[in-house]
Motif scaffolding. Structure first.
Motif, PDB file in Angstrom:
ATOM      1  N   ASN A  25       0.808  -1.216   0.000  1.00  0.00           N
ATOM      2  CA  ASN A  25       0.000   0.000   0.000  1.00  0.00           C
ATOM      3  C   ASN A  25       0.844   1.270   0.000  1.00  0.00           C
ATOM      4  N   VAL A  26       2.165   1.119  -0.004  1.00  0.00           N
ATOM      5  CA  VAL A  26       3.066   2.261   0.030  1.00  0.00           C
ATOM      6  C   VAL A  26       3.353   2.712  -1.402  1.00  0.00           C
ATOM      7  N   GLN A  27       3.487   4.027  -1.586  1.00  0.00           N
ATOM      8  CA  GLN A  27       3.797   4.556  -2.914  1.00  0.00           C
ATOM      9  C   GLN A  27       5.101   3.956  -3.428  1.00  0.00           C
ATOM     10  N   PRO A  28       5.129   3.436  -4.654  1.00  0.00           N
ATOM     11  CA  PRO A  28       6.346   2.804  -5.186  1.00  0.00           C
ATOM     12  C   PRO A  28       7.492   3.805  -5.298  1.00  0.00           C
ATOM     13  N   THR A  29       8.698   3.315  -5.078  1.00  0.00           N
ATOM     14  CA  THR A  29       9.891   4.143  -5.190  1.00  0.00           C
ATOM     15  C   THR A  29      10.695   3.719  -6.416  1.00  0.00           C
ATOM     16  N   VAL A  30      11.068   4.694  -7.227  1.00  0.00           N
ATOM     17  CA  VAL A  30      11.869   4.448  -8.422  1.00  0.00           C
ATOM     18  C   VAL A  30      13.176   5.229  -8.301  1.00  0.00           C
ATOM     19  N   LEU A  31      14.282   4.545  -8.511  1.00  0.00           N
ATOM     20  CA  LEU A  31      15.594   5.185  -8.529  1.00  0.00           C
ATOM     21  C   LEU A  31      16.015   5.408  -9.981  1.00  0.00           C
ATOM     22  N   MET A  88      24.799   1.897  -6.402  1.00  0.00           N
ATOM     23  CA  MET A  88      24.709   0.669  -5.609  1.00  0.00           C
ATOM     24  C   MET A  88      24.373   0.954  -4.149  1.00  0.00           C
ATOM     25  N   ASN A  89      25.111   1.905  -3.551  1.00  0.00           N
ATOM     26  CA  ASN A  89      24.865   2.223  -2.139  1.00  0.00           C
ATOM     27  C   ASN A  89      23.495   2.844  -1.938  1.00  0.00           C
ATOM     28  N   LEU A  90      23.067   3.677  -2.888  1.00  0.00           N
ATOM     29  CA  LEU A  90      21.750   4.294  -2.786  1.00  0.00           C
ATOM     30  C   LEU A  90      20.652   3.236  -2.873  1.00  0.00           C
ATOM     31  N   ALA A  91      20.839   2.273  -3.784  1.00  0.00           N
ATOM     32  CA  ALA A  91      19.864   1.183  -3.915  1.00  0.00           C
ATOM     33  C   ALA A  91      19.829   0.336  -2.655  1.00  0.00           C
ATOM     34  N   GLU A  92      21.000   0.118  -2.052  1.00  0.00           N
ATOM     35  CA  GLU A  92      21.075  -0.703  -0.847  1.00  0.00           C
ATOM     36  C   GLU A  92      20.412  -0.007   0.333  1.00  0.00           C
ATOM     37  N   MET A  93      20.617   1.288   0.452  1.00  0.00           N
ATOM     38  CA  MET A  93      20.077   2.037   1.590  1.00  0.00           C
ATOM     39  C   MET A  93      18.575   2.288   1.472  1.00  0.00           C
ATOM     40  N   LYS A  94      18.112   2.604   0.274  1.00  0.00           N
ATOM     41  CA  LYS A  94      16.721   3.011   0.074  1.00  0.00           C
ATOM     42  C   LYS A  94      15.808   1.878  -0.359  1.00  0.00           C
ATOM     43  N   GLY A  95      16.352   0.813  -0.928  1.00  0.00           N
ATOM     44  CA  GLY A  95      15.532  -0.316  -1.339  1.00  0.00           C
ATOM     45  C   GLY A  95      14.410   0.047  -2.293  1.00  0.00           C
ATOM     46  N   PRO A  96      14.713   0.688  -3.442  1.00  0.00           N
ATOM     47  CA  PRO A  96      13.649   1.078  -4.374  1.00  0.00           C
ATOM     48  C   PRO A  96      12.937  -0.138  -4.966  1.00  0.00           C
ATOM     49  N   ASP A  97      11.734   0.110  -5.460  1.00  0.00           N
ATOM     50  CA  ASP A  97      10.973  -0.962  -6.112  1.00  0.00           C
ATOM     51  C   ASP A  97      11.482  -1.232  -7.519  1.00  0.00           C
ATOM     52  N   LEU A  98      12.146  -0.236  -8.123  1.00  0.00           N
ATOM     53  CA  LEU A  98      12.613  -0.381  -9.498  1.00  0.00           C
ATOM     54  C   LEU A  98      13.700   0.646  -9.761  1.00  0.00           C
ATOM     55  N   VAL A 132      15.676  -3.853 -12.938  1.00  0.00           N
ATOM     56  CA  VAL A 132      16.392  -2.768 -13.603  1.00  0.00           C
ATOM     57  C   VAL A 132      15.885  -2.643 -15.039  1.00  0.00           C
ATOM     58  N   ILE A 133      15.434  -1.443 -15.402  1.00  0.00           N
ATOM     59  CA  ILE A 133      15.047  -1.148 -16.774  1.00  0.00           C
ATOM     60  C   ILE A 133      16.090  -0.186 -17.352  1.00  0.00           C
ATOM     61  N   PHE A 134      16.706  -0.581 -18.455  1.00  0.00           N
ATOM     62  CA  PHE A 134      17.645   0.309 -19.123  1.00  0.00           C
ATOM     63  C   PHE A 134      16.867   1.326 -19.952  1.00  0.00           C
ATOM     64  N   VAL A 135      17.259   2.593 -19.825  1.00  0.00           N
ATOM     65  CA  VAL A 135      16.655   3.670 -20.604  1.00  0.00           C
ATOM     66  C   VAL A 135      17.795   4.349 -21.355  1.00  0.00           C
ATOM     67  N   THR A 136      17.845   4.178 -22.693  1.00  0.00           N
ATOM     68  CA  THR A 136      19.003   4.619 -23.454  1.00  0.00           C
ATOM     69  C   THR A 136      18.657   4.891 -24.900  1.00  0.00           C
ATOM     70  N   VAL A 190       6.954   0.430 -16.274  1.00  0.00           N
ATOM     71  CA  VAL A 190       7.317   0.631 -14.863  1.00  0.00           C
ATOM     72  C   VAL A 190       6.277  -0.027 -13.964  1.00  0.00           C
ATOM     73  N   LYS A 191       5.002   0.197 -14.245  1.00  0.00           N
ATOM     74  CA  LYS A 191       3.931  -0.398 -13.440  1.00  0.00           C
ATOM     75  C   LYS A 191       3.988  -1.923 -13.492  1.00  0.00           C
ATOM     76  N   THR A 192       4.183  -2.475 -14.677  1.00  0.00           N
ATOM     77  CA  THR A 192       4.225  -3.938 -14.824  1.00  0.00           C
ATOM     78  C   THR A 192       5.324  -4.549 -13.976  1.00  0.00           C
ATOM     79  N   HIS A 193       6.530  -3.982 -14.046  1.00  0.00           N
ATOM     80  CA  HIS A 193       7.657  -4.583 -13.330  1.00  0.00           C
ATOM     81  C   HIS A 193       7.589  -4.336 -11.823  1.00  0.00           C
ATOM     82  N   ILE A 194       7.011  -3.222 -11.407  1.00  0.00           N
ATOM     83  CA  ILE A 194       6.814  -3.005  -9.969  1.00  0.00           C
ATOM     84  C   ILE A 194       5.777  -3.986  -9.436  1.00  0.00           C
ATOM     85  N   ASP A 195       4.691  -4.190 -10.168  1.00  0.00           N
ATOM     86  CA  ASP A 195       3.666  -5.155  -9.742  1.00  0.00           C
ATOM     87  C   ASP A 195       4.261  -6.556  -9.626  1.00  0.00           C
ATOM     88  N   LEU A 196       5.070  -6.937 -10.612  1.00  0.00           N
ATOM     89  CA  LEU A 196       5.694  -8.271 -10.587  1.00  0.00           C
ATOM     90  C   LEU A 196       6.638  -8.406  -9.394  1.00  0.00           C
TER      91      LEU A 196
END
Length: 314
Positions: free
Chosen positions: A5-11, A43-53, A83-87, A120-126
């Protein structure tokens, strides 16, 4: 389980601030957006914050997105974050490299807003479904606390951490005194309620998030206390013993009291190479056996055999 129920976090990881701004506008206000322009900090930011994607650029200075993804996937704490690559590199060969590095999707620039939001929604839901299944698989069905499988995994993790940092690791095994008599007279339903109450009391008493309490099996529980010397572990055991006594669960069939009581074995050790993490539980079990042999409703504790021998020869 409230995380669903928490708002998803994206890094967002991109060395161009304008790209971050575009992605943030597309995702807000439905997502909490974190960002960094420095791939080495991802890496450290992902480890500390634990984003959904994680949305990850490929071409960046010092470290490209593929290497960032490989490092994320090499860490237990971040390997399950999609991880979704955007390039702008849309050729098939680059997509293949991204998937081999551990990415779950590949979006080319310029980004199409609807496509980005949908993926983004699909992979967060999964991910959240996968996280939920993992949590359910790691919990004991009766008490709702971690099960034996979780205990074994946590113990191995903390054992190896203790090896790296030469830090103390303590454990305790806990047995409900004369629980078979309790079940035989009061019934299994009352026995189940009793175990749930004890599990709740144990969970409340362990104040540090770094500690773990688990159902070991039957009427036995176990606690793992990282970076805790023997004196601290015994103090925690005394608090647990008192917390369960305060529940005042009637147990007329007990040979030691008229309420439910605990026998406990406590062990402390500095992990040592050449030994296995399971040894600490075996040693705690020996102290638990001593507690039962000495009349139950008590705590028996000590060092592991190799440390006790070293101390005796010192």
């Amino acid at each position: 389980m409230a995380r669903e129920n928490v708002q998803p976090t994206v890094l967002v990881v991109d060395d161009e601030a304008t790209n971050i701004e575009v992605l943030a506008k597309l995702l807000q206000p439905d997502h909490r957006v974190l960002f960094t322009t420095d791939p080495s900090k991802a890496m450290n930011l992902a480890e500390m914050k634990g984003p959904d994607l994680i949305l990850l650029d490929v071409i960046m200075p010092n470290m490209d997105g593929y290497e960032v993804c490989r490092r994320l996937k090499s860490r237990a704490s971040t390997r399950d974050i999609p991880v979704i690559f955007v390039t702008a590199m849309g050729e098939e060969q680059f997509e293949a490299i991204g998937f081999e590095a551990g990415g779950v999707d590949y979006i080319t620039k310029p980004v199409k807003p609807f496509l980005l939001r949908a993926r983004v929604k699909t992979h967060i839901d999964l991910k959240r479904q996968s996280d939920l299944l993992r949590r359910l698989a790691s919990l004991d069905g009766l008490t709702g606390i971690p099960n034996r499988r979780s205990l074994d995994e946590f113990l191995r993790q903390e054992w190896h951490r203790g090896l790296r940092h030469e830090s103390r690791l303590s454990a305790m095994l806990i047995d409900v005194d004369f629980f078979k008599k309790f079940n035989d007279v009061q019934g299994h339903q009352a026995g189940d309620v009793c175990l749930r109450q004890i599990a709740e009391a144990l969970s409340r008493t362990l104040e540090r998030k770094t500690d773990l309490v688990a159902r070991y099996g039957g009427e036995e529980f176990a606690c793992i206390l990282p970076e805790t010397p023997l004196q601290g572990a015994v103090h925690t055991a005394e608090k647990i013993k008192q917390a369960v006594a305060s529940l005042a669960i009637p147990h007329p069939q007990s040979d030691v009291a008229d309420i439910v009581t605990l026998s406990m074995g406590v062990i402390s050790v500095t992990p040592k190479r050449g030994h296995e993490p399971e040894e600490i539980l075996a040693a705690a079990d020996q102290f638990l056996y001593m507690a039962k042999l000495s009349g139950r409703n008590q705590i028996q504790s000590g060092l592991h055999a190799w440390e006790a021998e070293t101390a005796a020869n010192a």
